[in-house]
Design an enzyme around this catalytic site. Structure first.
Site, PDB file in Angstrom:
ATOM      1  N   HIS A 239      -3.401   4.827   4.582  1.00 33.59           N
ATOM      2  CA  HIS A 239      -4.550   3.919   4.604  1.00 33.59           C
ATOM      3  C   HIS A 239      -5.754   4.547   3.902  1.00 33.59           C
ATOM      4  O   HIS A 239      -6.444   3.919   3.109  1.00 33.59           O
ATOM      5  CB  HIS A 239      -4.918   3.551   6.045  1.00 33.59           C
TER       6      HIS A 239
ATOM      7  N   TYR B  82       4.013   5.914  11.281  1.00 35.63           N
ATOM      8  CA  TYR B  82       4.377   4.517  11.569  1.00 35.63           C
ATOM      9  C   TYR B  82       5.263   3.849  10.513  1.00 35.63           C
ATOM     10  O   TYR B  82       5.603   2.679  10.641  1.00 35.63           O
ATOM     11  CB  TYR B  82       3.118   3.665  11.801  1.00 35.63           C
TER      12      TYR B  82
ATOM     13  N   ARG C 241       0.860  -1.186   0.000  1.00 33.55           N
ATOM     14  CA  ARG C 241       0.000   0.000   0.000  1.00 33.55           C
ATOM     15  C   ARG C 241       0.891   1.229   0.000  1.00 33.55           C
ATOM     16  O   ARG C 241       1.487   1.556   1.017  1.00 33.55           O
ATOM     17  CB  ARG C 241      -0.871  -0.037   1.264  1.00 33.55           C
TER      18      ARG C 241
HETATM   19  C1  LIG Z   1     -14.233  -5.676  11.906  1.00 33.64           C
HETATM   20  C2  LIG Z   1     -13.490  -4.419  11.591  1.00 33.64           C
HETATM   21  N1  LIG Z   1     -12.572  -3.950  12.456  1.00 33.64           N
HETATM   22  C3  LIG Z   1     -11.898  -2.814  12.195  1.00 33.64           C
HETATM   23  C4  LIG Z   1     -12.126  -2.112  11.051  1.00 33.64           C
HETATM   24  C5  LIG Z   1     -11.380  -0.797  10.787  1.00 33.64           C
HETATM   25  N2  LIG Z   1     -10.477  -0.980   9.643  1.00 33.64           N
HETATM   26  C6  LIG Z   1     -10.833  -0.603   8.408  1.00 33.64           C
HETATM   27  S1  LIG Z   1      -9.697  -1.052   7.256  1.00 33.64           S
HETATM   28  C7  LIG Z   1      -8.688  -1.715   8.424  1.00 33.64           C
HETATM   29  C8  LIG Z   1      -7.396  -2.351   8.027  1.00 33.64           C
HETATM   30  C9  LIG Z   1      -7.607  -3.418   7.010  1.00 33.64           C
HETATM   31  O1  LIG Z   1      -6.380  -3.983   6.671  1.00 33.64           O
HETATM   32  P1  LIG Z   1      -6.277  -5.036   5.496  1.00 33.64           P
HETATM   33  O2  LIG Z   1      -7.286  -6.088   5.670  1.00 33.64           O
HETATM   34  O3  LIG Z   1      -4.867  -5.468   5.409  1.00 33.64           O
HETATM   35  O4  LIG Z   1      -6.712  -4.225   4.202  1.00 33.64           O
HETATM   36  P2  LIG Z   1      -5.976  -2.952   3.584  1.00 33.64           P
HETATM   37  O5  LIG Z   1      -6.686  -1.758   4.137  1.00 33.64           O
HETATM   38  O6  LIG Z   1      -4.554  -3.020   3.984  1.00 33.64           O
HETATM   39  O7  LIG Z   1      -6.163  -3.075   2.125  1.00 33.64           O
HETATM   40  C10 LIG Z   1      -9.247  -1.593   9.696  1.00 33.64           C
HETATM   41  C11 LIG Z   1      -8.623  -2.043  10.939  1.00 33.64           C
HETATM   42  C12 LIG Z   1     -13.103  -2.625  10.190  1.00 33.64           C
HETATM   43  N3  LIG Z   1     -13.406  -1.995   9.044  1.00 33.64           N
HETATM   44  N4  LIG Z   1     -13.752  -3.767  10.472  1.00 33.64           N
END
Ligand SMILES: Cc1ncc(C[n+]2csc(CCOP(=O)(O)OP(=O)(O)O)c2C)c(N)n1
Ligand SMILES: Cc1ncc(C[n+]2csc(CCOP(=O)(O)OP(=O)(O)O)c2C)c(N)n1
Ligand SMILES: [Mg+2]
Ligand SMILES: [Mg+2]
Lengths: 341, 328, 328, 341
Positions: free
Chosen positions: A258, A267, A254
């Site tokens: 975010h 970070y 990425r």
């Molecule tokens: C159940 C849940 N917990 C927390 C979140 C908050 N949140 C949104 S995206 C994210 C990180 C997701 O990481 P990843 O699965 O690696 O996907 P990326 O964003 O890196 O593509 C978090 C913690 C959420 N959407 N759903």
């Protein structure tokens, strides 16, 4: 993607059964997704929209995933960075813009949901939510329905590597393994879950988890769309042949924060990001097409102009489009009178 | 009309709907050869095959989530939760997904699933085989919730739930399974979701409730009529969501003295909403404070017999609360 | 006394408790270097190290479940749920485990955890970043639930929650984070769990609520006082479970006209229980039906600005409901 | 366990560092658990108790598990068939009987919970519930606490193979893997989850799931307590050395019905059960000890008499013991006034 001078017939894409037109179409989608995404960032910075979440660097693999499926028949359960996937399946930039501006005409949710929360029955894109990974069991349910009805459809679902640590990942994959269902699980491992690096999310490889469910798992370089295509295509074929699911871990990174609400330098370092930006799959794929004579600087200019015009027009349209009337925002809690579905 | 058991009414509703519509199927733990731990799905796998009476892995979030996916694909899944106590792992799929699919997609998608789960105690099941989880899901817009007290309603409501275009939680009472039997037509019928039913007419006090405790209320009402000349009006909510506001207000207005009963613990239960509706709409028709007689605010009932008895409602507890209200 | 923001009060409470007691630690998604998505844990990892401001995998059931285990082992974990919308995957651990550990072991074990989760909308978060999940957990005996509306209470209640021997859900309002600031002593203090607080004295109508909407109520009350001479008595519940019955009854009796407000949707909300308590105990002191002004019974608020505005409470909505009640 | 004639010093148990006394003590516990369990079944059939759930055939491995741990220091998170485990850790038959009769003096729950829901702070046995697999993240929490406090304790948790398909399994193991926590995960794979055979629960091996979490997983024959001991011991040592968790899948078979409420012949054949009954580990282990001269028919008779007397006495005591007063069944929802814990 370094075999300079190969004749087209022996090209990597031809070997995969991809026509020249399709190979070029894939490139155009990648570019479209990238340019849409960059526009989203600009719009947010300009204060025209509140929020944007980016899929930059993940477009080559997302495009390949979609093109490897049957886009008339299969079910798509994307996650919030999958712009290139939904564009490949047929969503228009105008529709994406309507969503980012949260307007009534947005087919995803009529401007109810955040951007990146895709859903469009017409395109067999299944409605998604924010709590991550809930779509994984849904994809298994679509595959179960296909199997029960003897339909030829396969479902494909994507999610981040962080999301693969949710219970629903485990329950969904195990269920699909037992029933040998026609589903392709794609983990887009971009190394971060917001601020948490992969090393603090899991001590194993995501792809290896498939072993415990009794079906194959593969790790693929996400910057190599043709390799992603190959692996997804094979997975689709296994699924359609009744041989069950496949887990595919796409290695990517990425490069953006975010979302527009995140400051990633709290970070990680700029240097780390730069290293990965340099590996961007889009220019590499462009070189590949160019070397084969399928692409040129002129074509690139023409495409850029065309896409920019399309995005401009979509932006203008969406910006002017009306919101859902506030009264209507209480509708569709349940089916309305007389509705059967 | 044949008299059949509550459990048989549930089994028959599924069997008949599966015969009627090839898209209806049941999935859950042990629903296959075993026919479920209570026997509600007995014979279905034999009749409809492994696919349509599908034994799943022990994973409630997947049971709900896969059913939701299949429902979005156009199937009509009935997902069985072995005990309602074990549906909490599926909460996210139920509240974040099933309940919001139509709304979030602006009516583009829908989620016609039924989630069946046995509620209630009195079977020496202890803390985790006796709970009433209604209040956890009650108040989640997008869900419908039904909780029948008779075999007739169980069959008719389950059929209505299966045919409903939206997600329905179907809370069947495990104590009713074999204790309750009543007349059930052989012909196809449904009971409309969202409509309460007057179980007994009376002019002195109104009892409003759902599921098992209504049988205690009916027994108490008969005794009070014989012994004290007190006539209770008894309303079975049948559907908890959406609540039948008109039915509730009519029943409350009838006597001006309302007792609300349920086995789920008192605080935050469905009864609180019923009381609040009455207090909001009918205050000047009341002749007594709105009473609630419910399970105690304790995590769950103990398995030892005196503890279980102390915890549960019964005819005597109902009777004395009803009499006290009548005399108010 | 320094005036500090609500979010800073929460951060300080954690920081001070972690300094005071080595067994207190915080765990959750992004609580480390990032300091949480809202910044509530900023600086804690730098001060206390990676172990005591622990970034976890994205897995809420584990966040709750591991915290529960650590609490049983004698630690005092603060588990952060990034948004309350995302705590549903942890429901089973919260309701089946945390809430029942003391009871099921007959006091042999206990579970002193705090689960923090931001609630509420108005931040263009759409369906899944705006919800108020109180009613899902409310009514689960064994849990305590707090939901402060001021910086003072946020700090004092969080400290009380951390020191409490039982599991506490701490619902902080994300709209309050930077909008609300008030005087907070520099010395150590706690606010007792289970006690409501009169925010404003008045003799005409009583407003009972919690969290963000109380600020609208206070603004409306000032305007009504100036413009209409209507004096509102405003009660902040602060703790949702156990509810402060005495405080509620006293506030209701004060004016005989009660308006209950919360952002969580109306049906089955905490307000229903408050209304039911009043209807059960204080019926004859009422001069008007018990009103509730709450979120609509719709799955969640949309992200588009007119839809969000239409959905949410605000000063105007409060003011007109309060005036209407005063004129009743 | 077939090396007849080996001298004691070279015995399998000695090689594992198990003294003769401990080897015999393990046998006695297995027998005690078996006899207690059989009594439970009898009591239920006689209508003296409502419900019994059996651990028969799983005793050898449960005993070995416990003996391989540090019983003074470690945390135990058993599941409902773990009679032999809790007996090994120090729970008495009288306490188990008090639990099966649901009496006030039952240390597990004062007769609030079903039998098999263990918990006893004095013995470091953590209170458990009925929803399966919730104890897995708890065990991880105990291990986290041990690590944070620099304590030497390791936690060990057991669960059925059916339960390993819950989300909490995945979330718990992954968490432990990332943090390299001192915890041993034991899956007692007895081939059934009530009526659902293993083939319909999972298409993979449970042990293989560890690969995806970055730590070792082993499959062990549950009828061979010394092998179970070896593997658990090693796992404990790894854990204590800071090398992280281990997943152990113990292969066994549930020869009884799921519980006294189940009729297993609705879903499996008597023949299938008989095949597995014949593999019972207890007589095999008895032969092993006998061949080494550590055990004899006389000792067996004496033990049987002693255990029977103990169980008789416990039964009588528990049957007569009072229930918790009904008023008290509303206590301990929260800490009572003045209690700090
Ligand atoms: C159940 C849940 N917990 C927390 C979140 C908050 N949140 C949104 S995206 C994210 C990180 C997701 O990481 P990843 O699965 O690696 O996907 P990326 O964003 O890196 O593509 C978090 C913690 C959420 N959407 N759903
Ligand atoms: C969450 C949950 N769902 C369902 C049940 C009902 N149930 C009790 S035991 C059991 C089967 C467990 O199988 P397994 O984990 O293999 O353990 P075994 O009984 O075979 O030892 C089921 C489904 C439960 N206790 N918890
Ligand atoms: Mg990621
Ligand atoms: Mg098993």
């Amino acid at each position: 993607m370094t075999q300079t001078g190969t004749v087209r017939q022996n090209s990597r894409h031809a070997a995969l059964g991809i026509s020249d037109e399709k190979a070029v179409a894939m490139y155009e989608i990648m570019k479209l997704a990238r340019m849409y995404d960059e526009r989203g960032q600009l719009l947010q910075r300009a204060g025209k929209i509140n929020f944007h979440i980016s899929g930059i660097t993940q477009e080559p693999s997302q495009t390949a995933m979609a093109f490897a499926m049957d886009r008339e028949r299969d079910w798509f359960l994307p996650y919030y960075r999958d712009y290139a996937l939904v564009l490949s399946v047929g969503m228009t930039v105008k529709e994406l813009m309507l969503s980012i501006f949260a307007k009534a005409e947005d087919p995803n949710s009529a401007g109810r949901q955040m951007p990146g929360h895709f859903g469009c029955r017409r395109l067999r894109i299944v409605t998604g939510s924010s709590p991550v990974t809930t779509q994984v069991p849904h994809a298994v349910g679509f595959a179960l329905a296909a199997k029960m009805r003897g339909e030829d459809a396969v479902s494909i679902v994507s999610f981040g590597e962080g999301s693969s640590n949710q219970g629903d990942f485990h329950e969904g994959l195990n269920f699909a393994g037992v029933q040998k269902l026609p589903v392709v699980f794609v983990c887009q491992n971009n190394q971060y879950a917001i601020s948490v690096p992969f090393s603090k999310q899991s001590a194993g490889k995501i792809a290896d988890r498939a072993i415990g469910y009794g079906f194959p798992g593969y790790r693929v370089d996400g910057n190599d769309p043709l390799e992603v295509y190959r692996v997804v295509k094979e997975a689709r074929e296994r699924a359609a042949a009744g041989e069950g699911p496949t887990l595919i871990e796409i290695m990517t990174y990425r490069v953006t924060a975010h979302s527009t609400s995140d400051n990633d330098l709290a970070y990680r370092t700029k240097e780390e990001v730069e290293i990965h930006k340099a590996k961007d799959g889009i220019p590499v794929y462009r070189r590949y097409l160019t070397e084969l004579g399928l692409w040129s600087d002129e074509k690139e200019d023409e495409l850029t102009r065309r896409l920019r015009a399309m995005i401009d027009e979509a932006t203008e349209y969406a910006e002017k489009a009306p919101f859902q009337p506030p009264e209507d925002s209480f509708r569709y809690v349940y089916a309305e009178e007389g509705e059967a579905r | 009309m044949p008299v059949i058991e509550y459990i048989e009414a549930i089994r028959l509703a599924m069997k008949e709907e599966m015969e009627r519509d090839p898209e209806v199927f049941v999935m859950g733990e042990d629903v296959g050869l075993k026919g479920g731990v209570f026997g509600t799905t007995k014979g279905l796998q034999q009749q409809f095959g492994e696919d349509r009476a599908l034994d799943t892995p022990l994973a409630e979030s997947a049971i709900a989530g896969v059913a939701i996916g299949a429902a979005m694909a156009g199937m009509k899944p009935i997902a069985e939760m072995q005990y309602s106590d074990f549906m909490f792992p599926a909460t996210n799929q139920i509240i974040s997904e099933a309940a919001k699919i139509r709304y979030r997609s602006n009516n583009d998608w829908s989620c016609p699933i039924v989630i069946r789960a046995p509620i209630g105690g009195g079977v020496f099941g202890g803390l985790y085989h006796s709970q009433c989880p209604e209040s956890v899901f009650f108040g989640t817009p997008g869900l419908k919730i039904v909780a029948p007290s008779t075999a007739y309603d169980a069959k008719g409501l389950l059929k209505a739930a299966i045919r409903d275009p939206d997600p329905v939680l179907f809370f069947e009472n495990k104590k009713c399974y074999r204790l309750v039997a009543d007349e059930v037509p052989e012909e196809d019928y449904t009971v409309p979701i969202g409509k309460s039913k007057v179980m007994r007419e009376g002019g002195d006090i109104t009892v409003i409730g759902y599921s098992m405790p209504l049988h205690f209320a009916m027994q108490a009402a008969e005794e009070l009529s014989r012994e004290e000349g007190v006539e209770a009006h008894v309303l079975d909510l049948r559907t908890l969501q959406p609540l039948d506001r008109a039915g509730i207000l009519e029943a409350a207005a009838k006597t001006g003295k309302v007792l609300i009963v349920h086995e789920d613990n008192k605080t935050g239960g469905v009864g609180a909403e019923v009381a609040a509706i009455i207090a909001e709409e009918l205050l000047y028709d009341l002749d007594a404070p709105i009473r609630r007689l419910c399970g105690p605010d304790v995590p769950a009932m103990p398995i030892n017999p005196p503890g279980e008895k102390h915890f549960l409602l019964n005819k005597e507890k109902l009777k004395s609360a009803m009499l006290e209200l009548a005399r108010f």
